[in-house]
Design a protein around this motif. Structure first.
Motif, short mmCIF file in Angstrom:
data_model
loop_
_atom_site.label_atom_id
_atom_site.label_comp_id
_atom_site.label_asym_id
_atom_site.label_seq_id
_atom_site.Cartn_x
_atom_site.Cartn_y
_atom_site.Cartn_z
N GLY A 1 5.55 2.30 -11.49
CA GLY A 1 6.46 1.70 -10.53
C GLY A 1 6.71 0.26 -10.94
O GLY A 1 5.81 -0.41 -11.45
N ILE A 2 7.93 -0.20 -10.73
CA ILE A 2 8.29 -1.58 -11.06
C ILE A 2 8.93 -2.20 -9.83
O ILE A 2 9.83 -1.60 -9.22
CB ILE A 2 9.27 -1.64 -12.24
N ILE A 3 8.46 -3.38 -9.47
CA ILE A 3 9.05 -4.11 -8.34
C ILE A 3 9.79 -5.32 -8.88
O ILE A 3 9.25 -6.12 -9.65
CB ILE A 3 7.99 -4.54 -7.34
N ILE A 4 11.03 -5.43 -8.46
CA ILE A 4 11.90 -6.54 -8.84
C ILE A 4 12.03 -7.44 -7.62
O ILE A 4 12.61 -7.05 -6.61
CB ILE A 4 13.29 -6.02 -9.27
N CYS A 5 11.45 -8.62 -7.70
CA CYS A 5 11.46 -9.55 -6.56
C CYS A 5 12.69 -10.46 -6.61
O CYS A 5 13.15 -10.84 -7.68
CB CYS A 5 10.19 -10.39 -6.58
N HIS A 6 13.16 -10.83 -5.46
CA HIS A 6 14.33 -11.71 -5.36
C HIS A 6 14.05 -13.10 -5.91
O HIS A 6 14.98 -13.81 -6.28
CB HIS A 6 14.81 -11.79 -3.91
N ASN A 7 12.78 -13.50 -5.99
CA ASN A 7 12.46 -14.83 -6.53
C ASN A 7 12.26 -14.82 -8.04
O ASN A 7 11.89 -15.83 -8.63
CB ASN A 7 11.22 -15.40 -5.83
N GLY A 8 12.46 -13.67 -8.69
CA GLY A 8 12.35 -13.57 -10.14
C GLY A 8 11.06 -12.96 -10.64
O GLY A 8 10.93 -12.65 -11.82
N LYS A 9 10.08 -12.78 -9.75
CA LYS A 9 8.84 -12.13 -10.16
C LYS A 9 9.09 -10.64 -10.41
O LYS A 9 9.97 -10.04 -9.79
CB LYS A 9 7.76 -12.27 -9.09
N ILE B 1 0.84 -1.20 0.00
CA ILE B 1 0.00 0.00 0.00
C ILE B 1 0.88 1.25 0.00
O ILE B 1 0.55 2.24 -0.64
CB ILE B 1 -1.01 -0.01 1.18
N ASN B 2 2.02 1.17 0.67
CA ASN B 2 2.94 2.32 0.66
C ASN B 2 3.51 2.56 -0.73
O ASN B 2 3.72 3.70 -1.13
CB ASN B 2 4.07 2.11 1.67
N ASP B 3 3.78 1.49 -1.48
CA ASP B 3 4.26 1.64 -2.86
C ASP B 3 3.22 2.36 -3.70
O ASP B 3 3.53 3.29 -4.45
CB ASP B 3 4.57 0.27 -3.49
N LEU B 4 1.97 1.91 -3.61
CA LEU B 4 0.90 2.52 -4.40
C LEU B 4 0.69 3.99 -4.02
O LEU B 4 0.59 4.85 -4.89
CB LEU B 4 -0.40 1.73 -4.22
N ASN B 5 0.64 4.26 -2.73
CA ASN B 5 0.40 5.64 -2.30
C ASN B 5 1.58 6.55 -2.62
O ASN B 5 1.39 7.71 -2.97
CB ASN B 5 0.04 5.68 -0.81
N SER B 6 2.79 6.04 -2.55
CA SER B 6 3.96 6.83 -2.94
C SER B 6 3.92 7.13 -4.43
O SER B 6 4.24 8.25 -4.85
CB SER B 6 5.25 6.08 -2.58
N ASN B 7 3.51 6.15 -5.22
CA ASN B 7 3.38 6.36 -6.67
C ASN B 7 2.40 7.50 -6.95
O ASN B 7 2.67 8.38 -7.76
CB ASN B 7 2.92 5.06 -7.33
N PHE B 8 1.27 7.49 -6.26
CA PHE B 8 0.27 8.55 -6.43
C PHE B 8 0.81 9.90 -5.92
O PHE B 8 0.72 10.91 -6.61
CB PHE B 8 -1.03 8.19 -5.70
N ASP B 9 1.34 9.90 -4.71
CA ASP B 9 1.81 11.14 -4.08
C ASP B 9 2.86 11.86 -4.92
O ASP B 9 2.88 13.09 -4.99
CB ASP B 9 2.39 10.86 -2.69
N HIS B 10 3.75 11.09 -5.56
CA HIS B 10 4.83 11.69 -6.34
C HIS B 10 4.50 11.83 -7.82
O HIS B 10 5.28 12.40 -8.58
CB HIS B 10 6.12 10.87 -6.18
N GLY B 11 3.37 11.29 -8.24
CA GLY B 11 2.97 11.40 -9.63
C GLY B 11 3.85 10.61 -10.58
O GLY B 11 4.02 10.97 -11.75
#
Length: 192
Positions: free
Chosen positions: A133-141, A119-129
């Motif tokens: 956003g891209i998340i790189i997971c350690h398991n390859g996702k 939820i912090n990722d989503l809200n930060s994306n909105f707050d900063h315009g």
């Protein structure tokens, strides 16, 4: 002997659950995931290069790295790669100042526990315009996300909790909560 190696690795911050499979992240299969994020081959190459760098840097830890890329120039304009707070990106004053200058940014950051956007990722994306956003997971996702409105953190937690009570694990509960929230709010979320 093997036990001493494992103990020594843990002592220096190496965590087996957050270790990255370097064979996979160097594979063509992994590299092709980035081609589905953008039609720009140059941007896909930049993102892949950054992703590999972050994963190698943070493999075996619970720390995160983050980069900001200007879509107009495809240049890295800011990065946070020295954080010492687990599962968080703390924006330095320099980063805060820099990102205000660029209206067309993509962010890319790691999630050592391989969870989807928080939820912090989503809200930060909105707050900063941010554009994306891209998340790189350690398991390859890999997950992409954007938000066009703020989402109440308590509401998100309540939705996640409802799935946990139904017996789903944390990862599945977060995924299902995001799919549910996506139906009711102006957010984009998907696994690449």
């Amino acid at each position: 002997m093997m036990q001493n190696i494992d103990t020594e690795a843990q002592r220096y911050g190496r965590n087996k659950e957050t270790s990255v499979n370097s064979t996979y992240i160097n594979s063509g299969v992994y590299k092709k995931k980035f081609d589905t994020i953008s039609n720009s081959k140059k941007l896909s190459r930049v993102l892949y290069k950054i992703a590999k760098k972050m994963l190698v840097h943070r493999s075996g830890t619970k720390y995160e790295d983050m980069y900001w890329i200007d879509l107009d120039t495809l240049k890295i304009v800011a990065k946070e790669i020295d954080g010492i707070t687990e599962h968080a990106i703390i924006y330095s004053n320099e980063t805060k100042k820099t990102i205000k200058k660029y209206p067309n940014l993509i962010t890319i950051h790691t999630h050592p526990d391989s969870f989807p956007p928080s939820i912090n990722d989503l809200n930060s994306n909105f707050d900063h315009g941010y554009v994306l956003g891209i998340i790189i997971c350690h398991n390859g996702k890999i997950f992409i996300y954007s938000a066009r409105e703020q989402i109440n953190e308590n509401y998100y937690k309540m939705v996640v909790e409802s799935y946990l009570k139904q017996g789903y694990n944390e990862d599945a509960s977060q995924l299902m909560a995001l799919f549910e929230i996506q139906k009711n709010f102006d957010i984009l979320f998907r696994e690449v």
